[in-house]
Design a protein around this motif. Sequence first.
Motif, short mmCIF file in Angstrom:
data_model
loop_
_atom_site.label_atom_id
_atom_site.label_comp_id
_atom_site.label_asym_id
_atom_site.label_seq_id
_atom_site.Cartn_x
_atom_site.Cartn_y
_atom_site.Cartn_z
N UNK A 72 -15.69 -8.31 13.77
CA UNK A 72 -15.16 -8.64 12.44
C UNK A 72 -13.79 -8.00 12.23
N UNK A 73 -13.60 -6.77 12.75
CA UNK A 73 -12.30 -6.10 12.61
C UNK A 73 -11.21 -6.89 13.31
N UNK A 106 -10.59 -10.21 11.51
CA UNK A 106 -9.89 -10.08 10.23
C UNK A 106 -8.41 -9.78 10.45
N UNK A 107 -8.13 -8.77 11.32
CA UNK A 107 -6.73 -8.42 11.55
C UNK A 107 -5.98 -9.57 12.19
N UNK A 165 -5.31 -12.14 9.49
CA UNK A 165 -4.23 -11.67 8.61
C UNK A 165 -2.88 -11.84 9.28
N UNK A 203 0.18 -14.25 7.95
CA UNK A 203 1.51 -13.72 7.62
C UNK A 203 2.57 -14.27 8.57
N UNK A 250 -0.92 -7.65 -3.46
CA UNK A 250 -1.48 -8.26 -2.25
C UNK A 250 -2.43 -7.29 -1.54
N UNK A 309 -6.30 -7.72 -0.48
CA UNK A 309 -6.77 -7.50 0.89
C UNK A 309 -7.94 -6.52 0.86
N UNK A 339 -11.19 -8.62 1.53
CA UNK A 339 -11.41 -8.64 2.98
C UNK A 339 -11.99 -7.34 3.51
N UNK A 340 -11.35 -6.23 3.19
CA UNK A 340 -11.76 -4.97 3.82
C UNK A 340 -13.10 -4.49 3.28
N UNK A 373 -16.45 -6.33 4.32
CA UNK A 373 -16.84 -6.19 5.73
C UNK A 373 -16.92 -4.73 6.17
N UNK A 395 -14.60 -2.56 6.30
CA UNK A 395 -13.49 -2.30 7.24
C UNK A 395 -12.40 -1.44 6.57
N UNK A 426 -11.51 1.39 7.01
CA UNK A 426 -10.74 2.22 7.95
C UNK A 426 -9.51 1.48 8.47
N UNK A 427 -9.44 0.17 8.24
CA UNK A 427 -8.26 -0.59 8.68
C UNK A 427 -7.18 -0.64 7.60
N UNK A 442 -3.49 0.18 8.61
CA UNK A 442 -3.01 -0.83 9.54
C UNK A 442 -2.69 -2.14 8.82
N UNK A 443 -3.67 -2.63 8.04
CA UNK A 443 -3.47 -3.93 7.41
C UNK A 443 -2.42 -3.84 6.30
#
Lengths: 336, 192
Positions: free
Chosen positions: A9-10, A13-14, A17, A21, B56, B60, B64-65, B68, B70, B72-73, B76-77
């Motif tokens: 999923x990580x 998702x990234x 994204x 973009x 934005x 996110x 999104x995060x 799920x 997530x 910890x991202x 990064x995101x």
Amino acid sequence: MATLTAIFSAVLLMGALGFVFGAILSYASQKFAVTVDPRIETAISLLPGANCGGCGFPGCAGLATAIVEKGVPISSCPVLTAAARAKLALALGLADTGPTTPLVATVMCNGLPAEEYRKFEYNGIIDCQAAILVSNGPWLCPHRCVGLGSCVKVCPFGAMTMGENRLPIIDKEKCTACGKCVTACPKAIIKLVDKEKKVHVKCNSPEKGPDVRKVCKVGCIGCQLCKKVCAYDAIIIENNLARIDYSKCVQCGACVAKCPQKTIIMEGVPDFKPRKAIIDEAACVGCTLCFKVCKFQAVEGGTPKEKHRIIPAKCVGCGACVAKCPKKCIVLKPVE
Amino acid sequence: MSAGLLSIFIIAIFIENFVLNQILGICPFVGVSNRLDSAVGMGLAVTFVMVLAGVVTWMIQHFFLAPFQLEYLQTLSFILVIASLVQFVEMVIRKTVPTLYQALGVYLPLITTNCAVLGVALLNVRKGYGLVESAVNSLGGGLGFFFALLLMAGIRERLEVADVPVAMRGAPITFITAGLLAIAFYGFAGLA
């Protein structure tokens, strides 16, 4: 399994994204595209790309824009080699204006001696501009270097130091001819001259001969001897002051030897004597190298195997042939 | 509710000023503050990017995060979002206001790695703000940055003609000025 799902999923998702973009950006880059003169791109690719700033523009891209849009000469870049410059000129359809002569700041004052010709002891603010407000400076000669180092302080490249005779010394390698010292000097005795030239009239005094003699041992008295001895018409006397036309000077040093005041100097050679080349004819093999290298047509014999001779009247003693001769049979001898 | 938003706004501008209190975004603060007009451009660009990024990144984070697990991202995101936004803003400015693009020069791409913008996004999440609160906090943060940059540019334009000792010219006097300005801003802490 849970770990795998988490990783999946990580990544998903990234990735998503990033993709979204990326898509937006690629659409925007077309929608908001700015048309740039393609010649600017060409010029950027042909310039050195070191962004040294030596041209005075913000980086190579800045110079490229200036060349294309404002008609700045290509030679503004001091780094380009002749071949690279020709290539750039060809690519842009512009004229190759040739290299610019590198300049260097030179102090036009001999400054000697330091103490005997002092008018008074100056104890004010350590600044030349301030010092000349007091009775036109602490020296008898009103045109002498004030010697408080306003030029040294203003030099952004650390190319100037104050020498022992209260006269600044310029490091020719560090000097970029930015001209800051020229404007900082209240006596206007620093001038930008061709870096290659070594013969200078180290005086800036327009006073008449006797007046100069009273206040200085090494100032120009306007005696005209240098003008008479110069075979290249490179000396102009204006306002009782000799001036060298650097475009004509071949640095033979005849004036340096003749100057009775030792005002004219050969840079780096304290006791300069004019010299002429002499070829040892026994050792000469007639290779024509000296004939080719001589800029003054002072070597006789252009055909191979023929022994060369120096024409003394034309030789200026530059030493180019001495350095070139493979047989080491050319020497420089001082002229009596 | 509106009183809450107003206090978030005031706190973001004055009390928790990003530059002078939280010491974020110092690079453009020192780099672009030597002329008033480029400072205005930079301040507006940062404010704009901050509000966009705040909104934005909130989306996110919450759509999104969080679902799920997530979180910890985040960093990064968020950087991805900010970088894309800055690129986008750069393209738009280059097309529409070339003079502003020229004035901002290298500093516009620098917003990409501007910690103030990333900072506002992360702080929104840490403080548990909703969408509107995030937007207001981002706007306040951006305006605070703009305000600090403007003050600094005004002072530095005067410093240009001031008689500063040679050893203190340039960066040293700028840092001292920034320090004094930060101390002055500390006075706003009493408002909270």
